[in-house]
Design a protein around this motif. Structure first.
Motif, mmCIF file in Angstrom:
data_model
loop_
_atom_site.group_PDB
_atom_site.id
_atom_site.type_symbol
_atom_site.label_atom_id
_atom_site.label_comp_id
_atom_site.label_asym_id
_atom_site.label_seq_id
_atom_site.Cartn_x
_atom_site.Cartn_y
_atom_site.Cartn_z
ATOM 1 N N ASP A 1 -33.538 37.892 56.249
ATOM 2 C CA ASP A 1 -33.577 36.816 55.239
ATOM 3 C C ASP A 1 -32.256 36.053 55.204
ATOM 4 O O ASP A 1 -31.177 36.650 55.339
ATOM 5 C CB ASP A 1 -33.824 37.410 53.834
ATOM 6 C CG ASP A 1 -35.284 37.782 53.621
ATOM 7 O OD1 ASP A 1 -36.135 37.367 54.437
ATOM 8 O OD2 ASP A 1 -35.557 38.492 52.640
ATOM 9 N N LYS B 1 -34.986 35.889 45.866
ATOM 10 C CA LYS B 1 -35.732 37.128 45.603
ATOM 11 C C LYS B 1 -35.072 37.947 44.494
ATOM 12 O O LYS B 1 -35.751 38.557 43.673
ATOM 13 C CB LYS B 1 -35.846 37.945 46.890
ATOM 14 C CG LYS B 1 -36.825 37.327 47.875
ATOM 15 C CD LYS B 1 -36.861 38.093 49.178
ATOM 16 C CE LYS B 1 -37.851 37.468 50.146
ATOM 17 N NZ LYS B 1 -37.877 38.164 51.441
ATOM 18 N N SER C 1 -32.950 32.852 50.591
ATOM 19 C CA SER C 1 -34.079 33.742 50.262
ATOM 20 C C SER C 1 -33.588 34.978 49.520
ATOM 21 O O SER C 1 -34.242 35.433 48.581
ATOM 22 C CB SER C 1 -34.826 34.243 51.494
ATOM 23 O OG SER C 1 -34.951 33.287 52.440
#
Ligand code: TYM
Length: 355
Positions: free
Chosen positions: A233, A241, A237
């Motif tokens: 990632d 998250k 990201s």
């Protein structure tokens, strides 16, 4: 304490993306153990067949896990890195262990029950016998220590049961051939060919949970990508998250007891502790009394700081396929010699006719 030469073995399946649970629960430990022990790290491609037999990108997945090992800091010259299917002795010993272990032992494995679901009769025999191959991975090197996440604990107990039954069933032949090693089992000193391997589990990150549900472990197979941080990632990201991770409305407590009944909060604190290499207590000392609006950005910064270099290095190493393949081929040759030495003796113990 055993009189076996200390040796570390562990494996990772080449299925899907590696995530933060694999990294903190296992791979970071693999890296740390290199300073104090001889280590063998294996991409267990034969195991992945139990999930999916036809696997178009198995070769690339195998290379990707290898790249993750190398990017994290595993040194393939000082230690051994290879993929399981290159060393056929794993499968040979697994067959012998299939004849040592009992079906009841396999039926009790929670991972088998979870993966087979309701239709157990229709699960593959490979899925049932999976722990027998795992025991063979470890014991074909007579490894003494296995770093893993908490979810592998039951499989490692079974590995000890298989080693113990083999040692007992063949005790006379092991003694007759003079190939036993003394070890302490409880109060007793016994002589056996296989060590009773110790798991290395623990620390704040032994069980990283889903970011969406604190009662489920972070897993490659969760359909929601928001549930896990993948090693590949990018910074955006990772931050997104963590920002979206499920939490509760309370501030963080100052003491560990205050995390009881708050699985999502406990998980994020564990992730912070694992990444920063400190205890959960130390995290709470720093952030106790703070809201998640303060803690989450700090966690996101830390995760990006620690994971971005690994992801970058993974990309670089993955670009050099010839290098990755050479590491696996060299590792496979060295592992094969060790495994064959064990198997020669195992065949003698059992009484197989060999040349
Ligand atoms: P695998 O491929 O599922 O996972 C690789 C390692 O990552 C750990 N792990 C976690 N740790 C903390 N939190 C999580 N959410 C999490 N998810 C995964 C696993 O415990 C594991 O250490 N059966 C093994 C592979 C294997 C093996 C072996 C391991 C085959 N033979 C011999 C050790 C020794 C597995 O499926 O791991």
């Amino acid at each position: 304490m055993t009189a076996f030469k200390p040796l570390v073995f562990s494996g990772v399946q080449p299925t899907g993306n590696l995530h933060l649970g694999n990294y903190l629960g296992a791979i970071k430990k693999f890296v740390a153990l290199q300073d104090t022990s001889d280590c063998i790290y294996c991409v267990v491609d034969l195991h992945s067949l139990t999930a999916q037999l036809v696997h178009e990108d198995l070769k690339d997945q195998t290379r990707a896990i290898t790249a993750a090992f190398l990017a994290s800091g595993i040194d393939p010259k000082k230690h051994i890195v290879f993929n399981q299917s290159r060393v056929m002795q794993h499968a040979e010993l697994a067959w012998i262990f299939n004849c040592v272990a009992r079906i009841g032992w396999m039926n009790r494995m929670t991972q088998f029950k979870d993966k087979a679901g309701k239709d157990r009769e229709n699960a593959s025999l490979g899925l049932l016998a999976y722990p027998s191959l795992m025991a063979a991975d470890i014991l074909v090197y007579r490894a003494t220590h296995v770093p893993v996440g908490d979810d592998q604990k039951q499989h490692l107990e079974l590995t000890r049961d298989i080693a113990q039954k083999f040692n007992n069933d063949f005790s006379d032949r092991i003694a007759g051939l003079g190939v036993g090693v003394e070890m302490n089992v409880g109060e007793e000193t016994v002589n056996g060919f296989f060590p009773l391997t110790e798991p290395i589990i623990g620390g704040p990150a032994a069980r990283i949970m889903s970011l969406r549900d604190g009662s489920k472990k972070m897993s490659k197979s969760d359909p929601s990508d928001l549930s896990r941080i993948n090693l590949t990632d990018d910074a955006d990201s990772i931050s997104k998250k963590i920002r979206k991770a499920k939490t509760d409305p309370e501030a963080l407590p100052g003491e560990l007891d205050g995390l009881a009944g708050r699985p999502e909060a406990e998980n994020l604190v564990g992730i912070y502790a694992g990444l920063a290499e400190i205890s959960k207590e130390a995290v709470l000392k720093e952030f106790g009394g703070q809201q998640f609006s303060v803690f989450k950005p700090a966690l996101a910064d830390l995760a990006v700081e620690k994971l971005a270099p690994v992801a970058g290095e993974m990309r670089r190493i993955s670009g050099d396929r010839a290098y990755v393949d050479a590491v696996l081929s060299d590792g496979g040759e060295r592992a094969g010699l060790l495994a064959e030495a064990t198997m020669k003796t195992v065949r003698d113990i059992i009484g197989l006719l060999q040349g």
